[in-house]
Design an enzyme around this catalytic site. Structure first.
Site, short mmCIF file in Angstrom:
data_model
loop_
_atom_site.label_atom_id
_atom_site.label_comp_id
_atom_site.label_asym_id
_atom_site.label_seq_id
_atom_site.Cartn_x
_atom_site.Cartn_y
_atom_site.Cartn_z
N HIS A 128 0.87 -1.18 0.00
CA HIS A 128 0.00 0.00 0.00
C HIS A 128 0.91 1.23 0.00
CE1 HIS A 128 -2.73 2.98 1.85
NE2 HIS A 128 -3.72 2.21 1.50
N ASP A 206 3.08 -4.63 7.84
CA ASP A 206 1.88 -3.80 7.71
C ASP A 206 0.70 -4.74 7.89
OD1 ASP A 206 -0.30 -2.34 7.00
OD2 ASP A 206 0.44 -1.72 5.03
N GLN A 209 -4.57 -5.11 7.01
CA GLN A 209 -5.59 -6.07 6.58
C GLN A 209 -5.52 -7.35 7.42
OE1 GLN A 209 -7.95 -5.42 4.34
NE2 GLN A 209 -7.12 -3.44 3.74
N LYS A 232 -10.43 -0.30 10.30
CA LYS A 232 -10.70 -1.50 9.49
C LYS A 232 -11.10 -2.68 10.37
CE LYS A 232 -7.15 -0.24 6.12
NZ LYS A 232 -7.74 0.30 4.90
N CYS A 370 -4.78 2.63 -3.66
CA CYS A 370 -3.51 3.06 -3.05
C CYS A 370 -2.41 2.04 -3.29
CB CYS A 370 -3.67 3.31 -1.54
SG CYS A 370 -4.79 4.61 -1.15
C1 LIG Z 1 -2.43 -2.83 3.51
C2 LIG Z 1 -2.76 -1.45 3.98
N1 LIG Z 1 -1.80 -0.70 4.53
C3 LIG Z 1 -2.05 0.53 5.01
C4 LIG Z 1 -3.31 1.09 4.92
C5 LIG Z 1 -3.51 2.48 5.45
O1 LIG Z 1 -4.38 2.51 6.52
P1 LIG Z 1 -4.71 3.92 7.17
O2 LIG Z 1 -5.24 4.76 6.07
O3 LIG Z 1 -5.73 3.64 8.22
O4 LIG Z 1 -3.44 4.46 7.72
C6 LIG Z 1 -4.34 0.34 4.34
C7 LIG Z 1 -5.71 0.88 4.19
O5 LIG Z 1 -6.05 1.74 3.45
C8 LIG Z 1 -4.05 -0.96 3.87
O6 LIG Z 1 -5.00 -1.71 3.30
#
Ligand SMILES: Cc1ncc(COP(=O)(O)O)c(C=O)c1O
Lengths: 421, 154
Positions: A128, A206, A209, A232, A370
């Site tokens: 991401h 990370d 998910q 999430k 993203c």
């Molecule tokens: C794999 C992953 N990493 C990071 C994020 C970023 O999460 P957040 O926007 O809550 O920081 C997301 C979600 O958008 C994600 O799916």
């Protein structure tokens, strides 16, 4: 009742989520965008409301009863998060705004304070943007090398490439996803850490998910850093988590200065508080921490194993139904995958498709989620639609999506071509 | 299942979306601009050739996008060819009204034929997130004529 697992009462569970009763242009809402942000159960909503109505004050500051109650609730949330991912110590939990901030905190603090110019950071092709951009910024500001770990056509970490990229011993940090938000791939965490540690590198996962779809045990996978995000996980926005081993957190210089993160302050200099306070400057997201605690309690009450089994059934069903749709390409065929499906129709752009699906009440995300580099890697620069499941998703909703996709393809098929066929 | 969407996706739109007209580079373009819709990744490159008396002699585009943005760009190239820049800008303003509200109460009678050709796109006004798809090409035309080179539908 869910057909695959008689003990998992999805109808009952759905009643906990007020928003799922909503009607979109006369159609029942089919919410398949939990991967972007999940809906909230009454238990979370009620707990946050109660916190504000009955037990709210600033934390760590007042010597009066209400502030003590709020402080206890805030620290109880920290302990609940620690148990949720099996951290050895609640002091290893740093609250952040979200995953993005947690990764940036590691990049700014461990990255600039511990890593040296010439060290390398290794990220994968399926990250991401939250796990790409902070490392590019670190590279540009601090002179570390940024290496990219390849993903196979099936959408899995290429372990041979991994071994190659670790070989010269310059990689000091591997930052990879524990579950892809596009391909659904669950990465082999224990193997990733074993190989990294043998090569002298630490590992950040990370878990944005993964923490939602799988039981996470940071000790069992031998991780060094782990991040996830509250919204999430059926919790509120505005709260995320950085977990790191205690000695790592202690060695990391603070990034933000201010109240709550200091031991003493004179006008000349200050000394830092113990962790985790050192990394939590300013008034924290108190109500959101309490909400995250409620979300964790909610998920635990259902039970992570039951939830995993339900999602496995959904994932298998979705793979079976979607694979048979003519003209539909699904990104990624990982052996170990969760309930996230990015797909493209051969005769419709992702945005046109999502407009159609929205018409019948189906909410999916359209775009590149993203993860632009990953879409480029799989040759779908124009983007995909993504359906992602939650603990309230039903087999019927997946069937409805599959039927709608078949109809959508017909809708975009030229009239003459339809006649010829 | 999707019959009520035929207003948005009229046959003309689907046809121009699948087989965009003037979809090519213009090697002798005198003005070019790129248009980006960062939200959905739509991207177009527009080529304009201003000829004698500054009329738009030729106009063409390349890029990728959804059916609506591709069809809109395609229809635009067909309607602005032969126009003076000022006429094209007037048309752009009227088209934005049409895309946003579904009607164009102050439309100039002199451009009635052109607006008639663009009217299949009026259905987007009911889809706020899609209005930008329809207007991207026109923003890009404005950038090309104004000489700013970059347009964003944001
Ligand atoms: C794999 C992953 N990493 C990071 C994020 C970023 O999460 P957040 O926007 O809550 O920081 C997301 C979600 O958008 C994600 O799916």
């Amino acid at each position: 009742m869910d057909g695959m697992n008689p003990r998992y009462d999805v109808t009952r569970i759905r009643e906990d989520f007020p928003i799922l009763g909503q009607v979109v242009r006369g159609k029942k809402l089919v919410f398949l965008d939990s991967g972007a942000s999940a809906q909230k159960p009454r238990q979370v909503i009620a707990t946050m409301t109660r916190c504000m109505e009955e037990a709210y004050a600033n934390v760590h500051r007042g010597a009066y009863r209400l502030s003590e109650t709020a402080t206890e609730a805030h620290e109880a949330a920290r302990a609940a998060v620690a148990r949720f991912i099996n951290a050895a110590d609640a002091r290893e939990i740093v609250f952040t705004r979200n995953s993005t901030e947690a990764i940036n905190l590691v990049a700014l603090s461990h990255g600039r304070g511990v890593l040296k110019a010439g060290d390398a950071v290794l990220i994968s092709e399926m990250e991401h943007h939250a796990n790409i951009v902070p490392w590019q910024m670190l590279r540009d500001a601090h002179g570390v090398e940024l290496r990219i770990l390849c993903v196979t056509d099936a959408g899995e970490i290429d372990l041979e490439d991994y071994a190659t990229k670790l070989r010269d011993g310059r990689v000091k940090l591997v930052a990879v996803t524990h579950m892809s938000n596009v391909l659904g791939t669950v990465t082999p965490a224990a193997q990733i850490t074993r190989m990294a540690h043998e090569a002298g590198a630490l590992v950040l996962f990370d878990g944005s998910q993964a923490a939602v779809h799988r039981a996470v045990d940071v000790q069992a996978i031998d991780a060094d850093f782990y991040v996830f995000t509250g919204h999430k996980l059926y919790g509120p926005t505005g709260i995320g988590v950085l977990w790191a081993r205690l000695p790592l957190l202690e060695a990391m210089p603070p990034v933000y200065g201010g109240g709550d993160m200091i031991a003493s302050v004179t006008l000349e200099r200050s000394t830092w508080a113990e962790v985790p306070a050192k990394h939590e400057a300013g008034t924290p997201a108190i109500i959101e921490a309490v909400g995250l605690h409620a979300a964790i309690d909610y998920v635990n009450a259902i039970g992570m194993p039951a939830l995993e089994a339900h999602e496995r059934a959904l994932t298998e069903h979705a793979m079976a139904r979607l694979s048979t749709i003519e003209g539909l390409t699904i990104l990624g065929r990982a052996q170990d995958r969760g309930g996230v499906f990015a797909f493209a129709l051969d005769n419709a752009h992702a945005h046109d498709l999502s407009t159609l699906l929205d018409r019948v009440g189906i909410a999916v995300r359209a775009g590149r989620h993203c993860a632009e580099p990953l879409h480029t890697r799989f040759g779908v620069e124009a983007g995909t639609c993504r359906a992602s499941f939650g603990l309230y998703t039903t087999l019927e909703e997946i069937d409805f999506l599959a039927d709608a996709l078949v109809e959508a393809r017909k809708f975009f098929t030229p009239k003459e071509a339809a006649r010829v066929r | 299942m999707f019959d009520d969407l035929r207003d948005l996706y009229q046959e003309v739109i689907l046809d121009h979306g699948r087989k965009p007209r003037n979809f090519r580079r213009l090697e002798d373009a005198t003005r070019t601009a790129r248009g980006d819709n960062p939200l959905c990744g739509d991207r177009i490159e527009l080529f304009v050739k201003l000829g004698e008396g500054e009329r738009i002699d030729d106009v063409a585009f390349q890029g990728r996008g959804c059916a609506i943005s591709t069809a809109s760009a395609s229809l635009m190239t067909e309607t602005v060819r032969g126009k003076l820049p000022a006429e094209a800008e007037a048309l752009a303003a009227q088209f934005r009204d049409l895309a946003m509200t579904g009607t164009c109460p102050h439309c100039d009678a002199a451009l009635a034929d052109e607006m008639e050709r663009l009217s299949p796109l009026s259905g987007v006004h009911e889809f706020p997130s899609r209005v930008k798809c329809a207007t991207l090409a026109w923003h890009t035309l404005h950038a090309a004529l104004a000489g700013t080179k970059e347009a964003s539908s944001e």
